[in-house]
Design a protein around this motif. Structure first.
Motif, PDB file in Angstrom:
ATOM      1  N   LYS A   1      97.494  60.442  18.564  1.00 40.23           N
ATOM      2  CA  LYS A   1      96.503  60.181  17.523  1.00 40.23           C
ATOM      3  C   LYS A   1      95.368  61.183  17.629  1.00 40.23           C
ATOM      4  N   THR A   2      94.963  61.739  16.481  1.00 41.27           N
ATOM      5  CA  THR A   2      93.881  62.724  16.449  1.00 41.27           C
ATOM      6  C   THR A   2      92.826  62.281  15.448  1.00 41.27           C
ATOM      7  N   VAL A   3      91.601  62.169  15.927  1.00 44.41           N
ATOM      8  CA  VAL A   3      90.469  61.736  15.117  1.00 44.41           C
ATOM      9  C   VAL A   3      89.411  62.832  15.151  1.00 44.41           C
TER      10      VAL A   3
ATOM     11  N   GLN B   1      90.920  69.135   8.165  1.00 46.41           N
ATOM     12  CA  GLN B   1      92.089  68.401   7.671  1.00 46.41           C
ATOM     13  C   GLN B   1      93.156  69.344   7.125  1.00 46.41           C
TER      14      GLN B   1
ATOM     15  N   ASP C   1      94.267  61.520  11.763  1.00 43.90           N
ATOM     16  CA  ASP C   1      94.564  60.106  11.545  1.00 43.90           C
ATOM     17  C   ASP C   1      93.360  59.352  11.004  1.00 43.90           C
ATOM     18  N   ALA C   2      92.177  59.840  11.299  1.00 41.87           N
ATOM     19  CA  ALA C   2      90.959  59.175  10.838  1.00 41.87           C
ATOM     20  C   ALA C   2      89.767  60.081  11.104  1.00 41.87           C
TER      21      ALA C   2
ATOM     22  N   GLU D   1      91.029  57.763   6.129  1.00 43.13           N
ATOM     23  CA  GLU D   1      90.451  56.544   6.662  1.00 43.13           C
ATOM     24  C   GLU D   1      89.322  56.905   7.629  1.00 43.13           C
TER      25      GLU D   1
ATOM     26  N   GLY E   1      94.736  59.236  22.957  1.00 41.46           N
ATOM     27  CA  GLY E   1      94.588  60.124  21.814  1.00 41.46           C
ATOM     28  C   GLY E   1      93.344  60.962  21.970  1.00 41.46           C
TER      29      GLY E   1
END
Length: 300
Positions: A2-4, A30, A36-37, A79, A268
């Motif tokens: 997961k990458t935020v 992006q 992911d968020a 998100e 993540g």
């Protein structure tokens, strides 16, 4: 993995142009790496957390995280999770009302609940564990996800994390990290506590300069004297050395987790480019960390 991406709300006095600049920065990252968020902190005026630190710009009020989150979601379709300092509410019901309003008007269902910045101060609102329980029991938000913050270098942090998990936390984001030992030690202690969260997002921030590092220290980022000396030994080498150190820390952390055969917490990344870090730098770092994560996984 997961990458935020962390996006700091702009100062209010800078107007719409500053909001557009934040959205454009998120869009640029992006476009270069899957996100992911977006993680949006809540900024308050606080004292320095380190005698080594320095803040040269005075504090200025900033846009509310939920307002920035709504704009990012509307324009980019991403998100968002928002940080919220819970201790400033004057009652339990005020926190619940705020959370419901945030869900109903902004569509936000991921909250990172944060405590007070001054340990000696008395605050009117609930503690973080109390806020976790309140949100879990009374917010009525569908698919609610509750996050908290962990500071791996803090004494007895594993016990704190386990208690917050028991109170309803789904995931954690860390303080900005450069050294692995505090985090791996916390993982080992959590295994003994039996209260590991499902997910932890590790925060990493490239360092632009010695001045930038002094601001990070002011924020409370933990750094050994030896690492600080190495990072700052050559002025022009600070950015690349910081990136090299981030890659080393991440490699050691994921290797430690897998060497012990632990499925949880899932690890993540929270990319936290504080200040004018180029989007290309953030994109390249994300790619490096994803590749290291994949390479380590294939080696198991």
């Amino acid at each position: 993995m997961k990458t935020v991406l962390e996006a700091v709300p702009p100062e209010l006095h800078k107007g719409e142009a500053a909001v557009d600049a934040v959205v454009e920065k998120v869009a640029a990252v992006q476009a270069g790496t899957p996100l992911d968020a977006v993680n949006i902190p809540e900024i308050h005026e606080e004292p320095s957390r380190s005698s080594k630190g320095e803040r040269r710009k005075p504090f200025a009020p900033r846009m509310a995280p939920r307002d920035l989150a709504r704009i990012i979601h509307e324009r980019l379709g991403l998100e968002c999770m928002i940080n919220h300092v819970v201790v400033h509410h004057d009652s339990d019901q005020a926190l619940i009302d705020w959370a419901r309003e945030t869900w109903e008007t902004c569509g936000i269902r991921q909250f990172v609940l944060v405590g007070g910045g001054r340990h000696s101060a008395r605050y009117p609102g609930p503690s973080v564990p109390e806020a976790n329980r309140l949100m879990r029991d009374r917010a009525g938000i569908p698919a609610l996800r509750i996050g908290n913050i962990c500071i791996p270098s803090r004494e007895d942090e594993a016990r704190r994390v386990a208690a917050k998990v028991g109170a309803g936390a789904d995931f954690f984001t860390t303080q900005i990290l450069y050294e692995p030992e505090g985090f791996t030690g916390m993982l080992d202690a959590l295994a003994g506590e039996g209260g590991a969260p499902a997910e932890i997002l590790l925060a990493f921030c490239p360092i632009r300069s010695v001045r930038n590092l002094r601001f990070l220290l002011w924020l409370g980022v933990s750094l050994s004297d030896a690492l600080e000396q190495w990072l700052t030994a050559i002025d022009d080498a600070v950015p690349e050395r910081s990136l090299a150190q981030i890659r080393r820390a991440w490699t050691e952390i994921i290797g430690h987790q897998r060497a012990h055969g632990r499925a949880e917490p899932r690890l993540g990344v929270n990319l936290a480019p504080i200040g004018p870090i180029a989007a290309e730098t953030t994109i390249d770092l994300a790619a490096d960390l994803a590749a290291l994560h994949g390479a380590d996984q294939r080696a198991v």
